[in-house]
Write an enzyme that holds these catalytic residues in place. Structure first.
Site, PDB file in Angstrom:
ATOM      1  CG  HIS A  62      32.478  39.839  38.184  1.00  0.00           C
ATOM      2  ND1 HIS A  62      33.700  39.638  38.798  1.00  0.00           N
ATOM      3  CD2 HIS A  62      32.770  40.290  36.935  1.00  0.00           C
ATOM      4  CE1 HIS A  62      34.674  39.961  37.958  1.00  0.00           C
ATOM      5  NE2 HIS A  62      34.138  40.359  36.826  1.00  0.00           N
ATOM      6  CG  ASN A 135      39.492  40.990  37.085  1.00  0.00           C
ATOM      7  OD1 ASN A 135      38.382  40.895  37.572  1.00  0.00           O
ATOM      8  ND2 ASN A 135      39.679  41.232  35.799  1.00  0.00           N
ATOM      9  CE1 TYR A 346      32.348  45.747  32.994  1.00  0.00           C
ATOM     10  CE2 TYR A 346      32.495  45.773  35.365  1.00  0.00           C
ATOM     11  CZ  TYR A 346      32.869  45.239  34.156  1.00  0.00           C
ATOM     12  OH  TYR A 346      33.769  44.205  34.099  1.00  0.00           O
TER      13      TYR A 346
END
Length: 507
Positions: A62, A135, A346
């Site tokens: 990303h 997504n 993350y």
């Protein structure tokens, strides 16, 4: 002459600068002699020293993205199953930061490559931030989190040639066939969106929305549907744009917002009672599968609108950090192992990329924060809680407590090694998708798209890919083989097959 209200240029420490283009040097006496720079020239040293430190590590996935600010408005009453404050009443509005990205490509890659698009939102609610990190496709390639680095490496650059490689892409998926459903989505008509304003946003995972006060919850799948509808690019047009306008999607979103053509999405939930999950035909925590809408219809919840471009892309978008672990009261994680792994990975990536105090940056900072047990570290800028105790249960400082968590699951089991296995069940939903492709004429487009990509791989990998799609339906494998044969007859492969462990185009 500059106007009186023009800013005075300074060094980073605030000292006014007489001439930002000048350097303090020792010059030789000869008219055309050389000159020596001096360490005492603070302006030169500070300018040069800052420049190589201006970049932070790009995201490992990303990396390239567009972003914007906006708002979310709750449009329907959902008080029957969640106490989340930002959904507490119809008409309630919440500030949002959005980041829409490609996945595999680096920051300088093209926007119009065939790839999943990331759809990340940060909602700044009065009970903390809620991050939606999804997504544009409804399913994912894997369900075992330990495969996540391998999946992404296979979609990136070959470790020897340093170029994207069709052989390793398809070799990974041939040997991890739970991803066939996502592959069919990716190589179907929606693999390359026309605009980021025309993509879906799927939460992918199953979440728990509930009421801590009465220990109830529902399982929820989250969908954002573009109000302008889905629009996509044909492969040939996308390739052309990749060369002529590699930042096509970023410019499109920025220009639309700049002229007041604000993109919007409607948020929907699919909801399931936990008791139903125990007997449903598919594992509801499996991210490679959908919940068919005929079983669990979409329920409208609210509207997302993006209406302001960032003042500075690096400040607002590049430093933004999103994680599915960023939740608010009334929302909780399910027993999806991919979700649980992302909840660690993350924030860990953000601590590495931006720093341990990344939550203090304006693009990440919640409306209200009091977290005195998370202190110090580089770039602490919020007062660091002054002299408040930095240990729990201090008798010198009274604290109010927040609401309890959503009801936790009850478990009976044992710790064991586990890796999911691919069964015939993994090909049921892809088989249903193939029927949809055939009904709308997308089957030939899908076969052509797969052939164009796998046709660059080694012959044995092509053969294994055909065998994988045969498990969906022999028609699928036959359609791809036919498209491959047509490419070969047209000279589309173009380069002699290699026995080396890399694709034909990378010899």
């Amino acid at each position: 002459m500059a106007p009186d209200d023009a800013p005075i240029v300074t060094l980073a420490e605030g000292r006014p600068v007489h001439d930002p283009t000048a350097a303090t040097v020792l010059r030789g006496e000869k008219p055309k002699g050389g000159q020596l720079s001096l360490l005492s020239d603070t302006q030169l040293i500070e300018t040069l020293a800052h420049f190589p430190r201006e970049r932070i590590p790009e995201r490992v996935v990303h990396a390239k993205a567009a972003g914007a600010w906006g708002e979310f408005e709750c449009t329907h009453d959902v008080s029957d199953f969640t106490s989340a404050a930002f959904l507490s009443k119809v008409g309630k509005k919440t500030k949002v930061l959005a980041r829409l990205s490609t996945v595999a490509g680096e920051k300088g890659s093209s926007d119009t490559t065939r790839d999943i698009r990331g759809f990340a939102l940060k909602m700044f609610t009065e009970e903390g931030n809620w991050d939606f990190v999804g997504n544009d496709l409804p399913v994912f390639f894997i369900r075992d989190p330990v495969k996540f680095p391998s999946l992404n490496r296979s979609h990136k650059r070959h470790p020897q040639t340093n170029v994207p490689d069709s052989t390793m892409f398809w070799d990974f998926h041939n040997n991890n066939q739970e991803g066939v459903h996502c592959l069919m989505q990716l190589f179907g008509g929606r693999g390359i969106p026309k605009s980021l304003r025309n993509i879906n946003g799927f939460g992918n995972h199953t979440f728990k929305f509930g009421k801590p006060e009465d220990s109830t919850f529902k399982y929820v799948k989250i969908h954002f549907k573009p109000d302008a509808g889905i629009q996509n690019l044909e492969s040939d047009e996308a390739v052309k744009l990749a060369g002529e306008e590699p930042d096509y999607h970023i410019k499109d979103l920025y220009n639309a917002i700049e002229k007041g053509d604000y993109p919007s999405w409607t948020m929907y939930f699919q909801t399931m009672d936990p008791k139903e999950a125990e007997t449903y035909r598919w594992n509801v925590f499996d991210i490679t599968r959908i919940w068919p809408q005929k079983d669990y219809p979409l329920r409208p919840i609210g509207r997302l609108t993006l209406n302001r471009n960032p003042d500075n892309h690096f400040q607002d978008i590049e430093q933004a950090a999103f994680s599915p672990s960023t939740m608010v009261p009334g929302i909780g994680p399910s027993a999806d192992p991919m979700l649980q792994a992302r909840m660690f990975s993350y924030p860990d990536a953000a601590r590495y990329r931006v720093g341990p105090n990344y939550q203090q940056l304006p693009c990440n900072r919640a409306q209200y924060v009091y977290s005195p047990y998370q202190r110090d570290g580089p770039m602490r800028v919020d007062g660091n809680y002054d002299g408040d105790p930095d240990y729990v249960r201090s008798s010198f400082h009274s604290l109010r407590l927040g609401p309890a968590d959503i009801a936790h699951d009850e478990w009976v089991g044992k710790v064991t090694q586990f890796s999911s296995e691919v069964t015939d069940e993994d090909f049921e939903q892809p088989r249903d998708l193939w029927k949809i492709f055939k009904s709308n004429g997308e089957d030939k487009v899908f076969a052509k798209n797969v052939a164009a990509h796998v046709g660059k791989a080694l012959p044995q990998v092509q053969k294994a890919t055909i065998e994988m799609f045969n498990r969906v339906d022999k028609e699928v494998g036959e359609a791809i083989q036919k498209a491959l044969d047509e490419l070969d007859s047209e000279g589309g492969a173009g380069i002699e097959h290699s026995s080396a462990p890399c694709s034909k185009e990378n010899k």
